[in-house]
Motif scaffolding. Structure first.
Motif, short mmCIF file in Angstrom:
data_model
loop_
_atom_site.label_atom_id
_atom_site.label_comp_id
_atom_site.label_asym_id
_atom_site.label_seq_id
_atom_site.Cartn_x
_atom_site.Cartn_y
_atom_site.Cartn_z
N CYS A 86 -3.93 0.29 7.24
CA CYS A 86 -4.45 1.67 6.90
C CYS A 86 -3.27 2.58 6.97
O CYS A 86 -3.20 3.63 6.14
N THR A 87 -2.20 2.36 7.79
CA THR A 87 -1.01 3.21 7.97
C THR A 87 -0.25 3.15 6.51
O THR A 87 -0.01 4.36 6.08
N ASN A 88 -0.29 1.99 6.05
CA ASN A 88 0.61 1.65 4.87
C ASN A 88 -0.16 2.55 3.84
O ASN A 88 0.70 3.30 2.97
N PHE A 89 -1.46 2.58 3.54
CA PHE A 89 -2.15 3.19 2.81
C PHE A 89 -2.24 4.60 2.87
O PHE A 89 -1.86 5.18 1.88
N ARG A 90 -2.27 5.21 4.04
CA ARG A 90 -2.26 6.65 4.05
C ARG A 90 -0.82 7.06 3.96
O ARG A 90 -0.71 8.37 3.35
N ASN A 91 0.21 6.47 4.13
CA ASN A 91 1.65 6.83 3.89
C ASN A 91 2.04 6.78 2.28
O ASN A 91 2.84 7.29 1.83
N SER A 92 1.17 6.19 1.59
CA SER A 92 1.18 5.94 0.12
C SER A 92 0.47 6.77 -0.99
O SER A 92 0.48 6.73 -2.11
N ILE A 93 -0.57 7.65 -0.01
CA ILE A 93 -1.35 8.29 -1.04
C ILE A 93 -0.71 9.39 -1.95
O ILE A 93 -1.01 9.28 -3.38
N PHE A 94 0.16 10.10 -1.57
CA PHE A 94 0.81 11.07 -2.47
C PHE A 94 1.50 10.26 -3.54
O PHE A 94 1.59 10.54 -4.49
N SER A 95 2.39 9.08 -3.24
CA SER A 95 2.99 8.24 -4.11
C SER A 95 2.07 7.67 -5.11
O SER A 95 2.36 7.90 -6.44
N TRP A 96 0.96 7.53 -4.91
CA TRP A 96 -0.24 6.93 -5.50
C TRP A 96 -0.47 7.84 -6.52
O TRP A 96 -0.88 7.78 -7.86
N SER A 97 -0.88 9.11 -6.16
CA SER A 97 -1.31 10.23 -6.88
C SER A 97 -0.32 10.43 -8.16
O SER A 97 -0.72 11.19 -8.84
N GLU A 98 0.96 10.36 -7.71
CA GLU A 98 2.03 10.42 -8.75
C GLU A 98 2.57 9.26 -9.78
O GLU A 98 3.45 9.25 -10.43
N ASN A 99 1.72 8.39 -9.40
CA ASN A 99 1.96 6.91 -10.27
C ASN A 99 3.19 6.25 -9.71
O ASN A 99 3.92 5.89 -10.65
N ASP A 100 3.58 6.43 -8.38
CA ASP A 100 4.81 5.93 -8.04
C ASP A 100 4.44 4.77 -7.01
O ASP A 100 3.89 5.05 -6.01
N PHE A 101 4.72 3.43 -7.42
CA PHE A 101 4.29 2.34 -6.97
C PHE A 101 5.73 1.43 -6.58
O PHE A 101 5.46 0.23 -6.42
N SER A 102 6.63 2.30 -5.98
CA SER A 102 7.96 1.58 -5.59
C SER A 102 7.73 0.72 -4.42
O SER A 102 8.28 -0.30 -3.94
N ALA A 103 6.77 1.20 -3.19
CA ALA A 103 6.44 0.68 -2.04
C ALA A 103 5.50 -0.28 -2.22
O ALA A 103 5.49 -1.62 -1.64
N PHE A 104 4.30 -0.03 -2.77
CA PHE A 104 2.88 -1.00 -2.95
C PHE A 104 2.45 -0.84 -4.35
O PHE A 104 2.61 0.30 -5.08
#
Ligand code: ZN
Lengths: 195, 149
Positions: free
Chosen positions: B3-21
């Motif tokens: 969950c923590t990883n997911f929540r830390n990636s929400i903004f990146s995901w919304s900007e189509n940034d998949f550098s972490a996950f």
């Protein structure tokens, strides 16, 4: 009309130049001020202050940056000053209590499964977003607003904020991470409150 | 993915940034975790508010009000705008100012002094004081007698 012609026209209080300034920059200034203060009347007042400041300071404009950048810089400074001076007046600080639990403590970060049925409306989302942006440190907030709302390129944001390109990237990254964290906390707090 | 990883990636995901996950990892977690799925949906809706706020238009009269304000500013500026002398003329302006002040002082001094002189000369002339104040002659004699005692 070039920047130089416009500035010299403003210095000479030429009506055509002043009209040109208003037509080309006024709306942009109001909108940027609005993104900071979230109130259209305050944004309009700020835009008036910005234009007066342009008239007063035109003689000091050296042309080191574009006129556009200079006007953005004045707008950002006026908006941040306004927020500093009117902290109590801010819409989002007024509703601070809404986000606090009865004992005054902030709600837990963990979002309980039972809260997921909470339905937010766009008015509530707007408040949550405004509150979250307003609690970002000033430089992160400025970078975020100029990038996300004004859609300015990093280079121009760097010039307006008088920082390096790398700093803008860093500020934006931090702003997004902080905003994401703040929003998640607020969703939890507000869900708890609505239960 | 937790969950923590997911929540830390929400903004990146919304900007189509998949550098972490990767998108697949994020989607898989959001399908199995109701909390994170809710947060993702809310985050997207909240970010859509930015688009709404960007479309907001200023009051159509704001421009007219601004032009009026600038006009008033210009007028006020003209009212207060005294001609500033060129640097080499400043001592002359200063000299003229000081001379004017001295002259004014002298003229006023004369006027004030004149009144004083007139008064004193009138007071020395007891007859004119007596007639101006309608003092009867007999009273004057009493005063003289009293002062002689
Ligand atoms: Zn989760």
């Amino acid at each position: 009309m070039t920047d130089k012609e416009l500035i010299s026209g403003i210095i000479n209080r030429d009506n055509v130049a002043i009209q040109h300034l208003v037509v080309n920059f006024h709306k942009k200034v109001i909108k940027t001020a609005y993104y900071f203060v979230h109130d259209m009347q305050d944004a309009e007042d700020l835009a008036q202050d910005v234009c007066i400041e342009i008239l007063e300071s035109a003689k000091h404009f050296k042309g080191m940056s574009s006129l556009n950048t200079w006007i953005y810089r004045i707008t950002v400074n006026k908006s941040l000053n306004f927020i500093r001076k009117n902290k109590r007046k801010q819409l989002f600080s007024q509703i601070e209590a809404v986000f606090m639990n009865r004992d005054g403590s902030h709600a837990v970060e963990r979002l309980e499964p039972s809260y997921i049925d909470t339905k937010f409306d766009d008015g509530e989302r707007k408040v949550l977003l405004g509150k979250s942006i307003n609690t970002l440190p000033e430089n992160q907030r400025t970078a975020f607003i100029l990038s996300k709302y004004d859609e300015l390129p990093y280079k121009e944001i760097a010039e307006i904020m008088n920082v390096s390109l790398a700093s803008v990237e860093q500020l934006l990254h931090r702003a997004k991470m902080n905003l994401q964290k703040k929003l998640i906390v607020h969703y939890a707090e507000y869900s708890t409150k609505k239960q | 993915m937790n969950c923590t990883n997911f929540r830390n990636s929400i903004f990146s995901w919304s900007e189509n940034d998949f550098s972490a996950f990767s998108a697949a990892e994020l989607e898989a977690h959001s399908k199995e975790c109701a909390d994170c799925s809710f947060l993702l949906e809310e985050f997207r809706k909240t970010m859509a508010i930015i688009e709404q706020e960007k479309r907001i238009e200023p009051n159509p009269f704001a421009e007219t009000r601004l032009l009026q304000k600038l006009e008033n500013y210009k007028e006020a500026e003209n009212w207060w705008d005294f001609p500033v002398p060129k640097p080499f003329l400043r001592p002359i302006y200063l000299g003229l100012g000081i001379t004017a002040a001295i002259l004014l002082g002298v003229v006023m001094g004369f006027e004030e002094g004149g009144i004083y002189l007139n008064l004193t000369s009138k007071i020395t002339n007891i007859e004119s004081v007596r007639s101006e104040l309608n003092v009867p002659d007999i009273m004057g004699e009493d005063i003289i007698e009293f002062s002689n005692q």
